[in-house]
Design a protein around this motif. Structure first.
Motif, short mmCIF file in Angstrom:
data_model
loop_
_atom_site.label_atom_id
_atom_site.label_comp_id
_atom_site.label_asym_id
_atom_site.label_seq_id
_atom_site.Cartn_x
_atom_site.Cartn_y
_atom_site.Cartn_z
N ASP A 1 6.98 5.82 10.19
CA ASP A 1 7.84 6.96 9.87
C ASP A 1 7.04 8.22 10.16
O ASP A 1 6.00 8.47 9.56
N ASP A 2 7.53 9.03 11.09
CA ASP A 2 6.82 10.25 11.49
C ASP A 2 6.73 11.29 10.38
O ASP A 2 5.96 12.24 10.49
N THR A 3 7.51 11.14 9.31
CA THR A 3 7.50 12.15 8.24
C THR A 3 6.48 11.84 7.14
O THR A 3 6.25 12.67 6.27
N ILE A 4 5.88 10.67 7.17
CA ILE A 4 4.91 10.29 6.13
C ILE A 4 3.53 10.85 6.46
O ILE A 4 3.04 10.67 7.57
N GLU B 1 0.86 -1.17 0.00
CA GLU B 1 0.00 0.00 0.00
C GLU B 1 0.90 1.23 0.00
O GLU B 1 1.97 1.22 0.62
N THR B 2 0.48 2.26 -0.71
CA THR B 2 1.28 3.48 -0.82
C THR B 2 0.43 4.70 -0.50
O THR B 2 -0.78 4.61 -0.35
N THR B 3 1.10 5.85 -0.45
CA THR B 3 0.41 7.11 -0.20
C THR B 3 -0.13 7.72 -1.49
O THR B 3 -0.70 8.81 -1.47
N PRO C 1 -2.63 11.09 2.63
CA PRO C 1 -3.78 11.92 2.24
C PRO C 1 -5.11 11.23 2.57
O PRO C 1 -5.21 10.00 2.55
N ALA C 2 -6.12 12.04 2.86
CA ALA C 2 -7.44 11.52 3.23
C ALA C 2 -8.01 10.59 2.17
O ALA C 2 -8.63 9.57 2.49
N GLU C 3 -7.82 10.92 0.89
CA GLU C 3 -8.37 10.07 -0.18
C GLU C 3 -7.70 8.69 -0.21
O GLU C 3 -8.33 7.70 -0.58
N ILE C 4 -6.45 8.61 0.22
CA ILE C 4 -5.76 7.31 0.29
C ILE C 4 -6.26 6.53 1.50
O ILE C 4 -6.47 5.32 1.43
N LYS D 1 7.72 9.33 -7.70
CA LYS D 1 8.71 10.34 -7.32
C LYS D 1 8.39 11.00 -5.97
O LYS D 1 9.28 11.51 -5.31
N LYS D 2 7.11 11.00 -5.56
CA LYS D 2 6.78 11.67 -4.30
C LYS D 2 6.06 10.79 -3.28
O LYS D 2 6.09 11.06 -2.10
N ASP D 3 5.41 9.72 -3.73
CA ASP D 3 4.64 8.88 -2.80
C ASP D 3 5.49 7.77 -2.21
O ASP D 3 6.52 7.40 -2.76
#
Length: 68
Positions: free
Chosen positions: A45-48, A9-11, A51-54, A16-18
């Motif tokens: 990871d605290d930096t991730i 599963e990804t963001t 998004p709500a749609e994901i 390049k950005k997700d």
């Protein structure tokens, strides 16, 4: 025969950005027609930021990924 199913599963869909946020695998035996073993791991990871749609798609929230 044994089959290994792998899922991630990804963001989002932009490589390049997700980011990948979850990895899972299931080992399935066709002879017995059942799953032998399954594993699932969230990438903390605290930096991730998810998004709500994901979150609506995979149920993974930013809060779940915070390193505790």
């Amino acid at each position: 025969m044994k089959i290994l199913f792998i899922d991630c599963e990804t963001t989002g869909l932009d490589p390049k950005k997700d980011r990948v946020v979850e990895l899972a695998g299931s080992l399935y035996c066709t002879d017995s027609r059942r799953s032998i073993r399954a594993v699932c791991m969230l990438i903390t990871d605290d930096t991730i930021i998810v998004p709500a749609e994901i979150t609506k798609i995979n149920g993974i929230t930013t809060e779940l990924l915070k390193d505790r």
